[in-house]
Design a protein around this motif. Structure first.
Motif, PDB file in Angstrom:
ATOM      1  N   ASP A 345      39.031  35.033 -30.029  1.00  0.00           N
ATOM      2  CA  ASP A 345      37.881  35.931 -29.843  1.00  0.00           C
ATOM      3  C   ASP A 345      37.105  35.606 -28.574  1.00  0.00           C
ATOM      4  N   GLY A 346      37.820  35.169 -27.543  1.00  0.00           N
ATOM      5  CA  GLY A 346      37.155  34.957 -26.268  1.00  0.00           C
ATOM      6  C   GLY A 346      37.585  33.680 -25.589  1.00  0.00           C
ATOM      7  N   SER A 347      36.901  33.395 -24.485  1.00  0.00           N
ATOM      8  CA  SER A 347      37.246  32.254 -23.635  1.00  0.00           C
ATOM      9  C   SER A 347      35.989  31.564 -23.138  1.00  0.00           C
ATOM     10  N   VAL A 348      36.162  30.284 -22.766  1.00  0.00           N
ATOM     11  CA  VAL A 348      35.132  29.543 -22.032  1.00  0.00           C
ATOM     12  C   VAL A 348      35.831  28.914 -20.839  1.00  0.00           C
ATOM     13  N   PHE A 349      35.220  29.053 -19.661  1.00  0.00           N
ATOM     14  CA  PHE A 349      35.878  28.656 -18.418  1.00  0.00           C
ATOM     15  C   PHE A 349      35.246  27.400 -17.819  1.00  0.00           C
ATOM     16  N   PHE A 350      36.086  26.605 -17.159  1.00  0.00           N
ATOM     17  CA  PHE A 350      35.659  25.369 -16.501  1.00  0.00           C
ATOM     18  C   PHE A 350      36.289  25.332 -15.116  1.00  0.00           C
ATOM     19  N   THR A 351      35.500  25.208 -14.046  1.00  0.00           N
ATOM     20  CA  THR A 351      34.085  24.900 -13.978  1.00  0.00           C
ATOM     21  C   THR A 351      33.300  26.076 -13.403  1.00  0.00           C
ATOM     22  N   LEU A 352      31.968  25.959 -13.478  1.00  0.00           N
ATOM     23  CA  LEU A 352      31.086  26.961 -12.879  1.00  0.00           C
ATOM     24  C   LEU A 352      31.361  27.108 -11.392  1.00  0.00           C
ATOM     25  N   ASP A 353      31.401  25.995 -10.678  1.00  0.00           N
ATOM     26  CA  ASP A 353      31.607  26.062  -9.229  1.00  0.00           C
ATOM     27  C   ASP A 353      32.914  26.763  -8.878  1.00  0.00           C
ATOM     28  N   ASP A 354      33.968  26.458  -9.615  1.00  0.00           N
ATOM     29  CA  ASP A 354      35.268  27.066  -9.314  1.00  0.00           C
ATOM     30  C   ASP A 354      35.240  28.569  -9.538  1.00  0.00           C
ATOM     31  N   LEU A 355      34.504  29.004 -10.561  1.00  0.00           N
ATOM     32  CA  LEU A 355      34.375  30.443 -10.788  1.00  0.00           C
ATOM     33  C   LEU A 355      33.596  31.104  -9.661  1.00  0.00           C
ATOM     34  N   LEU A 356      32.414  30.574  -9.370  1.00  0.00           N
ATOM     35  CA  LEU A 356      31.549  31.225  -8.391  1.00  0.00           C
ATOM     36  C   LEU A 356      32.085  31.113  -6.965  1.00  0.00           C
ATOM     37  N   GLU A 357      32.906  30.097  -6.714  1.00  0.00           N
ATOM     38  CA  GLU A 357      33.537  29.969  -5.394  1.00  0.00           C
ATOM     39  C   GLU A 357      34.827  30.787  -5.307  1.00  0.00           C
ATOM     40  N   ASP A 358      35.148  31.496  -6.391  1.00  0.00           N
ATOM     41  CA  ASP A 358      36.269  32.440  -6.413  1.00  0.00           C
ATOM     42  C   ASP A 358      37.604  31.759  -6.150  1.00  0.00           C
ATOM     43  N   ARG A 359      37.807  30.598  -6.808  1.00  0.00           N
ATOM     44  CA  ARG A 359      39.072  29.885  -6.624  1.00  0.00           C
ATOM     45  C   ARG A 359      40.250  30.797  -6.952  1.00  0.00           C
ATOM     46  N   GLU A 360      41.170  30.913  -6.021  1.00  0.00           N
ATOM     47  CA  GLU A 360      42.360  31.748  -6.165  1.00  0.00           C
ATOM     48  C   GLU A 360      42.029  33.172  -6.610  1.00  0.00           C
ATOM     49  N   GLY A 361      40.841  33.657  -6.186  1.00  0.00           N
ATOM     50  CA  GLY A 361      40.444  35.024  -6.503  1.00  0.00           C
ATOM     51  C   GLY A 361      40.000  35.232  -7.937  1.00  0.00           C
ATOM     52  N   SER A 362      39.737  34.141  -8.675  1.00  0.00           N
ATOM     53  CA  SER A 362      39.461  34.247 -10.110  1.00  0.00           C
ATOM     54  C   SER A 362      38.159  34.984 -10.410  1.00  0.00           C
ATOM     55  N   LYS A 363      37.155  34.840  -9.561  1.00  0.00           N
ATOM     56  CA  LYS A 363      35.892  35.539  -9.820  1.00  0.00           C
ATOM     57  C   LYS A 363      36.093  37.046  -9.757  1.00  0.00           C
ATOM     58  N   GLY A 364      36.759  37.493  -8.732  1.00  0.00           N
ATOM     59  CA  GLY A 364      37.013  38.924  -8.607  1.00  0.00           C
ATOM     60  C   GLY A 364      37.885  39.443  -9.734  1.00  0.00           C
ATOM     61  N   LYS A 365      38.905  38.663 -10.098  1.00  0.00           N
ATOM     62  CA  LYS A 365      39.807  39.083 -11.170  1.00  0.00           C
ATOM     63  C   LYS A 365      39.067  39.205 -12.501  1.00  0.00           C
ATOM     64  N   LEU A 366      38.227  38.208 -12.813  1.00  0.00           N
ATOM     65  CA  LEU A 366      37.506  38.241 -14.088  1.00  0.00           C
ATOM     66  C   LEU A 366      36.447  39.340 -14.112  1.00  0.00           C
ATOM     67  N   THR A 367      35.792  39.543 -12.994  1.00  0.00           N
ATOM     68  CA  THR A 367      34.784  40.613 -12.917  1.00  0.00           C
ATOM     69  C   THR A 367      35.417  41.957 -13.222  1.00  0.00           C
ATOM     70  N   GLU A 368      36.578  42.207 -12.623  1.00  0.00           N
ATOM     71  CA  GLU A 368      37.279  43.470 -12.855  1.00  0.00           C
ATOM     72  C   GLU A 368      37.787  43.541 -14.294  1.00  0.00           C
ATOM     73  N   TYR A 369      38.313  42.440 -14.800  1.00  0.00           N
ATOM     74  CA  TYR A 369      38.893  42.416 -16.144  1.00  0.00           C
ATOM     75  C   TYR A 369      37.823  42.674 -17.201  1.00  0.00           C
ATOM     76  N   PHE A 370      36.666  42.009 -17.071  1.00  0.00           N
ATOM     77  CA  PHE A 370      35.597  42.174 -18.054  1.00  0.00           C
ATOM     78  C   PHE A 370      34.959  43.550 -17.954  1.00  0.00           C
ATOM     79  N   ALA A 371      34.959  44.136 -16.777  1.00  0.00           N
ATOM     80  CA  ALA A 371      34.367  45.472 -16.604  1.00  0.00           C
ATOM     81  C   ALA A 371      35.134  46.520 -17.407  1.00  0.00           C
ATOM     82  N   LYS A 372      36.400  46.233 -17.694  1.00  0.00           N
ATOM     83  CA  LYS A 372      37.200  47.186 -18.468  1.00  0.00           C
ATOM     84  C   LYS A 372      36.833  47.168 -19.935  1.00  0.00           C
TER      85      LYS A 372
END
Length: 372
Positions: A345-372
């Protein structure tokens, strides 16, 4: 009609005052680590910049679609909140016990709730220091300094002794103080219990008497914390994020088809027991491997944990490792794997910095994925 409208308005007002957010949505969480200032705060000793830093993080997380933060408020038996039990953390000012000039937990709750983001107070119950810290570096008011019999030292780091009643009561008192004084949505433990590799007496093994006693010590603490939380405020959730592998099937046929570190033996954490007895409201196994990993395949572990919570009231969220390039690259594919299993029923991601720094495009990917 007016009466019905008044009733509806009243119910909405009550719901708002109870901080009911998107409870019907899947968990989309992030760990905000403070130990060693991993994520927060970057601006040591400056309360205004720390507050600005947190606001900026929460704004970005809201844009991504994150709806919960696991905020580390007790990294080393200290506090990122006002406490009569534990000293203020040195990560705030550089000096343990020094007042930072504001209350980080209170501020974070206020700002997160404005954005419909839950706050789970993340605590490490036993760690007193990381390696290299001298006993004299502890604040003079630190419980471990006031009563050194509460701790043991292993690999140059200090830990509260899980077998002691005084330690269990101290942990209970710490959690009670948080719940009574702060509008937290959850209490959250990570994967550190006994230190990994803590030796057994000569002639003992991981299924022997001493190992069983260690698991009992941890289980007893978890059970007592669970009962305490429900007694004080049943709306506060209790969750734990254990190592991703409970046991390998080489050691126990009911374990996972993996070959990695085992929480049951390495840190004496029996997550299966916590689930079975429903001492926790949710569990977040740290499945920090990629798909196809030879020793610990991602989907193999998701499937195993899915089966473990089946038929219980324990919610399952998957801990996912954005700090690893190989995982960050395939994060959308991993989320698609999660969707195949009804109990996830969901996920928790580690770390904050890696998400916000868009490691391997993950921030953009998650933003688009959650928007759906």
């Amino acid at each position: 009609m007016k009466g019905k409208l008044f009733l509806l308005t009243s119910l909405l007002t009550v719901a708002s005052s109870m901080n009911i957010y998107a409870k019907d949505e899947p968990m989309r969480g992030i760990w905000i680590s403070t130990v060693a200032n991993i994520d927060f705060p970057k601006n040591i000793g400056d309360p205004l910049l720390q507050q600005e830093e947190m606001v900026n993080y929460l704004d970005e997380l809201k844009e991504v679609g994150i709806n919960a933060v696991m905020f580390q408020v007790r990294p080393t038996a200290d506090a990122l909140y006002e406490s009569k039990i534990n000293p203020y953390s040195n990560v705030l000012t550089g000096v343990q016990g020094k007042n930072p000039g504001y209350d980080p937990l209170e501020f974070t709750i206020k700002e997160a709730h404005k954005r419909d983001i839950e706050v789970h107070a993340w605590l490490n119950p036993y760690r007193v220091s990381k390696a290299g810290l001298d006993f004299e570096d502890l604040a003079v008011s630190h419980p471990a300094r006031l009563d050194p019999s509460m701790i043991f030292v292993y690999n140059d780091a200090m830990y509260y002794n899980p077998e002691l009643e005084i330690v269990k009561v101290h942990i209970e008192n710490t959690i009670e103080e948080i719940i009574r004084n702060y509008d937290v949505d959850g209490i959250h433990f990570d994967d550190y219990f006994y230190p990994a590799g803590y030796p057994l007496p000569e002639g003992e093994n991981g299924d022997g008497k001493v190992a069983e006693q260690r698991r009992y010590n941890v289980n007893d603490m978890v059970k007592r914390v669970s009962e305490l939380i429900k007694e004080i405020d049943s709306d506060v959730e209790f969750g734990i994020s254990p190592m991703g592998i409970w046991k390998n099937d080489l050691y126990d046929i009911s374990g996972s088809a993996t070959n990695g570190g085992q929480a049951y033996y390495d840190v004496y954490a029996d997550a299966r027991m916590w689930i079975k007895n429903e001492w926790i409201d949710y569990i977040v196994p740290q499945i920090y491997w990629e798909q196809g990993h030879k020793a610990a395949d991602y989907e193999t572990l998701v499937s195993w944990w899915n089966n473990e919570v089946l038929g219980t009231d324990v919610d399952l969220y998957i801990g996912q490792a954005l700090y690893k390039d190989v995982v960050a690259k395939e994060i959308v594919e991993q989320l698609d794997v999660n969707k195949k299993y009804n109990e996830v029923d969901g996920s928790v991601f580690f770390t904050l910095d890696d998400l916000l720094e868009d490691r391997e495009g993950s921030k953009g990917k998650l933003t688009e994925y959650f928007a759906k």
